[in-house]
Design an enzyme around this catalytic site. Sequence first.
Site, PDB file in Angstrom:
ATOM      1  CB  THR A  27      56.694 -16.892 -21.632  1.00  0.00           C
ATOM      2  OG1 THR A  27      58.053 -16.459 -21.758  1.00  0.00           O
ATOM      3  CG2 THR A  27      55.933 -15.882 -20.798  1.00  0.00           C
ATOM      4  CD  GLU A  68      53.317 -13.335 -20.836  1.00  0.00           C
ATOM      5  OE1 GLU A  68      52.566 -14.276 -21.175  1.00  0.00           O
ATOM      6  OE2 GLU A  68      54.361 -13.048 -21.455  1.00  0.00           O
ATOM      7  CE  LYS A 108      53.302  -6.435 -40.758  1.00  0.00           C
ATOM      8  NZ  LYS A 108      54.194  -7.295 -39.978  1.00  0.00           N
ATOM      9  CD1 TRP A 125      49.224  -6.240 -42.237  1.00  0.00           C
ATOM     10  CD2 TRP A 125      48.348  -6.382 -40.188  1.00  0.00           C
ATOM     11  NE1 TRP A 125      50.002  -5.496 -41.404  1.00  0.00           N
ATOM     12  CE2 TRP A 125      49.489  -5.548 -40.139  1.00  0.00           C
ATOM     13  CE3 TRP A 125      47.640  -6.611 -39.009  1.00  0.00           C
ATOM     14  CZ2 TRP A 125      49.930  -4.958 -38.956  1.00  0.00           C
ATOM     15  CZ3 TRP A 125      48.071  -6.031 -37.842  1.00  0.00           C
ATOM     16  CH2 TRP A 125      49.209  -5.208 -37.818  1.00  0.00           C
TER      17      TRP A 125
HETATM   18  P1  ADP Z   1      51.153 -20.965 -23.428  1.00  0.00           P
HETATM   19  O1  ADP Z   1      51.629 -21.265 -22.080  1.00  0.00           O
HETATM   20  O2  ADP Z   1      49.714 -21.242 -23.751  1.00  0.00           O
HETATM   21  O3  ADP Z   1      52.075 -21.368 -24.538  1.00  0.00           O
HETATM   22  P2  ADP Z   1      51.825 -18.467 -24.051  1.00  0.00           P
HETATM   23  O4  ADP Z   1      51.742 -17.356 -23.121  1.00  0.00           O
HETATM   24  O5  ADP Z   1      53.130 -18.943 -24.537  1.00  0.00           O
HETATM   25  O6  ADP Z   1      51.071 -19.523 -23.321  1.00  0.00           O
HETATM   26  O7  ADP Z   1      50.916 -18.310 -25.312  1.00  0.00           O
HETATM   27  C1  ADP Z   1      49.857 -17.426 -25.344  1.00  0.00           C
HETATM   28  C2  ADP Z   1      49.476 -17.209 -26.765  1.00  0.00           C
HETATM   29  O8  ADP Z   1      48.789 -18.332 -27.310  1.00  0.00           O
HETATM   30  C3  ADP Z   1      48.496 -16.098 -26.957  1.00  0.00           C
HETATM   31  O9  ADP Z   1      49.126 -14.851 -26.892  1.00  0.00           O
HETATM   32  C4  ADP Z   1      47.933 -16.433 -28.317  1.00  0.00           C
HETATM   33  O10 ADP Z   1      48.785 -16.024 -29.366  1.00  0.00           O
HETATM   34  C5  ADP Z   1      47.898 -17.929 -28.320  1.00  0.00           C
HETATM   35  N1  ADP Z   1      46.534 -18.392 -28.005  1.00  0.00           N
HETATM   36  C6  ADP Z   1      46.083 -18.866 -26.845  1.00  0.00           C
HETATM   37  N2  ADP Z   1      44.797 -19.217 -26.944  1.00  0.00           N
HETATM   38  C7  ADP Z   1      44.404 -18.953 -28.204  1.00  0.00           C
HETATM   39  C8  ADP Z   1      43.172 -19.072 -28.933  1.00  0.00           C
HETATM   40  N3  ADP Z   1      42.067 -19.578 -28.391  1.00  0.00           N
HETATM   41  N4  ADP Z   1      43.170 -18.653 -30.215  1.00  0.00           N
HETATM   42  C9  ADP Z   1      44.267 -18.145 -30.792  1.00  0.00           C
HETATM   43  N5  ADP Z   1      45.445 -18.019 -30.161  1.00  0.00           N
HETATM   44  C10 ADP Z   1      45.516 -18.411 -28.887  1.00  0.00           C
END
Ligand code: ADP
Length: 542
Positions: free
Chosen positions: A185, A330, A439, A444
């Site tokens: 990640t 994940e 917040k 929110w």
């Molecule tokens: P990456 O490899 O894409 O960076 P991460 O696992 O670090 O993957 O990031 C995943 C996160 O990206 C999600 O939990 C979410 O917060 C954000 N995300 C992915 N797609 C979208 C979307 N279409 N709209 C809003 N947030 C998104």
Amino acid sequence: MLGLMQDWPLLIHKVIDYAASEHPGRAVVSRLTEGPLHRTTYAALRERALKVAKRLAQDGIRAGDRVATLAWNNHRHLEAWYGIAGIGAVYHTVNPRLFPEQILYIMNHAEDRILLLDLTFLPLVEKLAPQLPTVERFVVLTDAAHMPETSLRGAVAYEDWIGEVDADFRWAEVDERAAAGLCYTSGTTGEPKGVLYSHRSNVLHAMVTMTPDAFGLTARDIVLPVVPLFHANSWSLAFAAPMAGASLVMPGPKLDGPSIYELLESERVTMTAAVPTIWFALLQHMEATGSRLNHLQRVAIGGSACPPAVIDTFESKYGIRVIHAWGMTEMSPVGSLCAIKPEVVGGGPEAVRAIKATQGCAPFSVEWKITGDDGRRLPNDGRTFGRLKVRGAAVARRYYKREDEEILDAEGFFDTGDVATLDPNGYMRITDRSKDVIKSGGEWISSIDLENLAVGHPAVAEAAVIGIPHPKWDERPLLVVVAKPGTRPDKADVLEFLRPKIAKWWMPDDMVVVDEIPHTATGKILKTELRNRFKDYRLPTA
Ligand code: ADP
């Protein structure tokens, strides 16, 4: 009583075997790091993947060993993946956009034994090499003619490396639950965590992402994954495209608007996928040059929320369907896609438009729920927002080398770290990362909603909203924008533009124009950095 059907293990090599036998001549086109376009086929790619496997076996790589790649999307990178997984080893995709310290951390954590690297990254790896004690061999993804002088000990050109063996090799028949790929990640806070995909999870996930309401891939498609292989399996396209018999076009290092436009047009691409920032650049290029795309039918957008203005432009102006998708490393990574269900069609064009801005519905193999902080389920009424938790065939159960750490709740669900609503038709809408939600006075405010609306303003190229401490309300929103070329966004004008679209108390207390908004290694707005930059900022309302 067991069923009496054949046991056909879901192994990654079966994907490339299938593509090579049933779609042998289908083109795989790559923009080489050396410059020119390169053309091959699935049949030839499989031959070379077998050579990679044989060579790795000769070099003493065994099942379960990690082999790292630091490379752009091109045929060598792809065949190396299949070759690595094909002997039961684990391809570890390293994201070159990470900070050097993070790259060192993850490669040492993974204990990578071999590193396959693109020419671009040679200077970086030369610097890091002394601190990579587990790496025994550096293979540069090029041929002898383009192999530069290097200080890397025992470095070899990839074409020489595989040129020393033939393709007479049998894939390893490992357990389908065996590890196949490792992807960390991005770790914007804390240490990056390793997600260890299995053959089974990758194959099942690819089968799901191919389906009509997902990426809808067919053998007539020409697919351009702009999203890198190191960004969670290029959203499964590295497996789903060959599985569908679709042609692949890979952009190499050139990811700017004009280069992507050129490739989409010249290679007659029908489907493509990337994070929003790539599409901002492409649309800007198309606007500036007055050009159109004559072959592209679908564009998958995810990784960050896609602003409705971008969806509108693609669909109304250019006639290209947007597939808004959400997911995370994940989840292999696709967790949801926005397809239109019959329940929505009945509501008319405006209802469809509103739904298109959501992150969509769960495909088969993804289960989800939203809960309060106490873990109790919240209603799927489209209004209540809570923590989004998921369970499924391609969702992480544990992190690599942190196996004693429980990451699932009592029902086996993984907390995505996102805050979302779920509606009665099964549409999910992300309102925020739980860390980024603002917040204000106990309520929110969704930073994503405000950002999406702000980029609808004609002078705003990109927008980020962060919470700034406030003596009365705890936090209030600050809108940070980047101007479109040749424009100067005016605060009063932009806030006036937002006014009719939001609740009164959501109105940002201030707006600032910046040259650039910082991004993470996977193209997301880096809110931690932005909050840091504005930590001494005082709102005019404070
Ligand atoms: P990456 O490899 O894409 O960076 P991460 O696992 O670090 O993957 O990031 C995943 C996160 O990206 C999600 O939990 C979410 O917060 C954000 N995300 C992915 N797609 C979208 C979307 N279409 N709209 C809003 N947030 C998104």
